[in-house]
Design a protein around this motif. Structure first.
Motif, mmCIF file in Angstrom:
data_model
loop_
_atom_site.group_PDB
_atom_site.id
_atom_site.type_symbol
_atom_site.label_atom_id
_atom_site.label_comp_id
_atom_site.label_asym_id
_atom_site.label_seq_id
_atom_site.Cartn_x
_atom_site.Cartn_y
_atom_site.Cartn_z
ATOM 1 N N THR A 229 0.859 -1.176 0.000
ATOM 2 C CA THR A 229 0.000 0.000 0.000
ATOM 3 C C THR A 229 0.894 1.223 0.000
ATOM 4 O OG1 THR A 229 -1.673 -1.183 1.278
ATOM 5 C CG2 THR A 229 -1.838 1.218 1.218
ATOM 6 N N GLN A 230 0.739 2.095 -1.025
ATOM 7 C CA GLN A 230 1.675 3.195 -1.179
ATOM 8 C C GLN A 230 0.946 4.513 -1.440
ATOM 9 O OE1 GLN A 230 5.530 2.018 -3.223
ATOM 10 N NE2 GLN A 230 4.144 0.582 -4.214
ATOM 11 N N LEU A 231 1.545 5.577 -0.935
ATOM 12 C CA LEU A 231 1.083 6.931 -1.187
ATOM 13 C C LEU A 231 2.260 7.735 -1.707
ATOM 14 C CD1 LEU A 231 -0.943 9.307 -0.975
ATOM 15 C CD2 LEU A 231 -0.162 9.614 1.396
ATOM 16 N N ALA A 232 2.093 8.351 -2.884
ATOM 17 C CA ALA A 232 3.126 9.206 -3.460
ATOM 18 C C ALA A 232 2.638 10.650 -3.429
ATOM 19 C CB ALA A 232 3.441 8.777 -4.889
ATOM 20 N N VAL A 233 3.474 11.552 -2.968
ATOM 21 C CA VAL A 233 3.118 12.959 -2.841
ATOM 22 C C VAL A 233 3.863 13.745 -3.914
ATOM 23 C CG1 VAL A 233 3.091 14.966 -1.321
ATOM 24 C CG2 VAL A 233 2.792 12.658 -0.363
ATOM 25 N N GLU A 234 3.133 14.470 -4.737
ATOM 26 C CA GLU A 234 3.711 15.227 -5.846
ATOM 27 C C GLU A 234 3.157 16.647 -5.835
ATOM 28 O OE1 GLU A 234 5.512 16.929 -8.615
ATOM 29 O OE2 GLU A 234 6.105 14.853 -8.255
ATOM 30 N N ALA B 69 -5.275 2.977 -7.151
ATOM 31 C CA ALA B 69 -5.649 3.043 -5.740
ATOM 32 C C ALA B 69 -6.504 1.828 -5.392
ATOM 33 C CB ALA B 69 -6.415 4.334 -5.484
ATOM 34 N N PRO B 70 -6.360 1.290 -4.185
ATOM 35 C CA PRO B 70 -5.564 1.806 -3.058
ATOM 36 C C PRO B 70 -4.117 1.340 -3.046
ATOM 37 C CG PRO B 70 -6.817 -0.078 -2.326
ATOM 38 C CD PRO B 70 -7.180 0.119 -3.771
ATOM 39 N N ARG B 71 -3.704 0.561 -4.070
ATOM 40 C CA ARG B 71 -2.312 0.085 -4.068
ATOM 41 C C ARG B 71 -1.336 1.255 -4.185
ATOM 42 N NH1 ARG B 71 -1.645 -3.710 -8.773
ATOM 43 N NH2 ARG B 71 -3.150 -2.278 -9.700
ATOM 44 N N LEU B 72 -1.644 2.211 -5.055
ATOM 45 C CA LEU B 72 -0.830 3.424 -5.164
ATOM 46 C C LEU B 72 -1.750 4.615 -5.357
ATOM 47 C CD1 LEU B 72 1.769 5.055 -5.414
ATOM 48 C CD2 LEU B 72 1.820 4.484 -7.867
ATOM 49 N N ARG B 73 -1.768 5.467 -4.342
ATOM 50 C CA ARG B 73 -2.481 6.730 -4.442
ATOM 51 C C ARG B 73 -1.458 7.838 -4.675
ATOM 52 N NH1 ARG B 73 -4.596 7.825 0.732
ATOM 53 N NH2 ARG B 73 -3.185 6.226 1.548
ATOM 54 N N ILE B 74 -1.818 8.819 -5.492
ATOM 55 C CA ILE B 74 -0.978 10.000 -5.705
ATOM 56 C C ILE B 74 -1.728 11.200 -5.156
ATOM 57 C CG2 ILE B 74 0.250 11.435 -7.366
ATOM 58 C CD1 ILE B 74 0.348 9.082 -9.268
ATOM 59 N N ARG B 75 -1.118 11.896 -4.207
ATOM 60 C CA ARG B 75 -1.732 13.080 -3.611
ATOM 61 C C ARG B 75 -0.911 14.295 -4.013
ATOM 62 N NH1 ARG B 75 -3.078 12.867 2.667
ATOM 63 N NH2 ARG B 75 -4.240 11.096 1.834
ATOM 64 N N THR B 76 -1.575 15.318 -4.501
ATOM 65 C CA THR B 76 -0.859 16.531 -4.873
ATOM 66 C C THR B 76 -0.769 17.463 -3.671
ATOM 67 O OG1 THR B 76 -2.911 17.510 -5.729
ATOM 68 C CG2 THR B 76 -1.485 16.392 -7.299
ATOM 69 N N GLY B 77 0.414 18.028 -3.501
ATOM 70 C CA GLY B 77 0.635 18.948 -2.404
ATOM 71 C C GLY B 77 2.105 18.987 -2.039
ATOM 72 N N ASP B 78 2.452 19.882 -1.140
ATOM 73 C CA ASP B 78 3.815 19.984 -0.630
ATOM 74 C C ASP B 78 4.125 18.792 0.267
ATOM 75 O OD1 ASP B 78 6.292 21.707 0.185
ATOM 76 O OD2 ASP B 78 5.348 21.114 2.079
ATOM 77 N N ALA B 79 5.285 18.202 0.085
ATOM 78 C CA ALA B 79 5.637 16.970 0.801
ATOM 79 C C ALA B 79 5.539 17.138 2.313
ATOM 80 C CB ALA B 79 7.045 16.525 0.412
#
Length: 302
Positions: A105-110, A128-138
């Motif tokens: 289960t992974q979350l990447a922040v970009e 998702a939910p295996r890899l979610r990408i969330r936009t924002g400051d790390a």
């Protein structure tokens, strides 16, 4: 190279753009490898950012990512992981971890919202939910995450070729420590040049927060001969140094593991970077008063 696990080959290079594409913060372009169009390098504003093999998601080309996987495999030899990636770009490492450790289960922040959308469109990324990408400051996103939610945190944040100052401070490291599960692993990609002032300050910050810290680096960088990437690994659990060194010896290019007293000697007397102090609040009477006009403001217009 680790073979694919249960994923069919995908030849997606034909649908990739041949010209640069604007993103929210710059320009992205894709370079196909000569004779191997399924191997693609993502460049952000002309700088190599991610390498992906569209037919083999487990393949990692960048040396620092290979080194991170060696450390992770030594610390957690098998099985899925809960991994937080601060900095995403093309999501090469999350994609590889999904292939190597199914069920993760992974979350990447970009930070770049349009880039996050484009890499979903261009590359065969886990959904998702295996890899979610969330936009924002790390750092801002990390501040909103639950305590102890992640087994691995990978920091790979760059802006204009440099690691932003606000993710390198002692307070930023403490924030990462908070969201890591007990015994979790923190992996840091950084770049520096002799005499390694930023690397030494980062070593100092991580050593102050974590019980065990190690550095992986090209010997030429440590000898002060060139600029390059270094990888920091940190945990409150003892790092399996012998297993890490065995894994590093199997990599194509030689690197050194610096640990214990040798790492402290490398750091020397350098202290961690700290957050800038918050500006003092003006008294209520001053804060509510309108600013005085200066002659540069010109005449008032009613």
């Amino acid at each position: 190279m680790t073979p694919r696990r249960g994923r069919p080959p995908r030849r997606g290079a034909a649908v990739l753009p041949a010209e640069p594409v604007p993103t929210s913060l710059g320009t992205a372009s894709l370079r196909r490898e000569p004779g191997a169009p399924h191997q693609v390098t993502l460049l952000l504003d002309g700088t190599e950012s991610s390498f992906l093999d569209l037919d083999d998601p487990a393949h990692l080309e960048f040396e620092y990512m290979q080194q991170m996987v060696v450390v992770l495999d030594a610390a957690r030899p098998a099985g899925p992981v809960r991994a937080l990636h601060l900095g995403a770009a093309g999501c090469a490492l999350p994609r590889a971890l999904e292939a190597r450790r199914p069920g993760s289960t992974q979350l990447a922040v970009e930070l770049d919202e349009e880039l996050a959308r484009l890499v979903r469109e261009w590359f065969d990324l886990p959904r998702a939910p295996r890899l979610r990408i969330r936009t924002g400051d790390a750092r801002a996103v990390t501040a909103g995450l639950r305590d102890g939610a992640w087994e691995v945190v990978v920091r790979d944040v760059f802006a204009a070729g440099l690691v932003p100052a606000h993710v390198r401070t002692l307070e930023a490291v403490r924030q990462v420590h908070r969201v890591l599960a007990p015994g979790g692993l923190y992996l840091v990609n950084l770049t520096d040049r002799p005499p390694l002032p930023r690397a030494k300050a980062e070593i100092a910050a991580v050593q102050e927060v974590f019980a065990d810290v190690a550095l992986v680096a090209d010997p030429a960088i440590l000898r002060g001969r060139r600029y390059g990437n270094l990888v920091l690994a940190a945990s409150d659990a003892p790092l399996p140094v012998d297993a890490i060194e065995r894994g590093l010896r199997r990599l194509p290019l030689p690197v050194r593991l610096v640990h214990g007293e040798e790492l402290t000697a490398l750091r020397g007397t350098v202290q961690p970077a700290r957050d800038a102090p918050a500006p003092a609040r003006a008294p209520a009477s001053e804060a509510s008063a309108p600013p005085e006009a200066s002659s540069a403001d010109g005449p008032a217009v009613s």
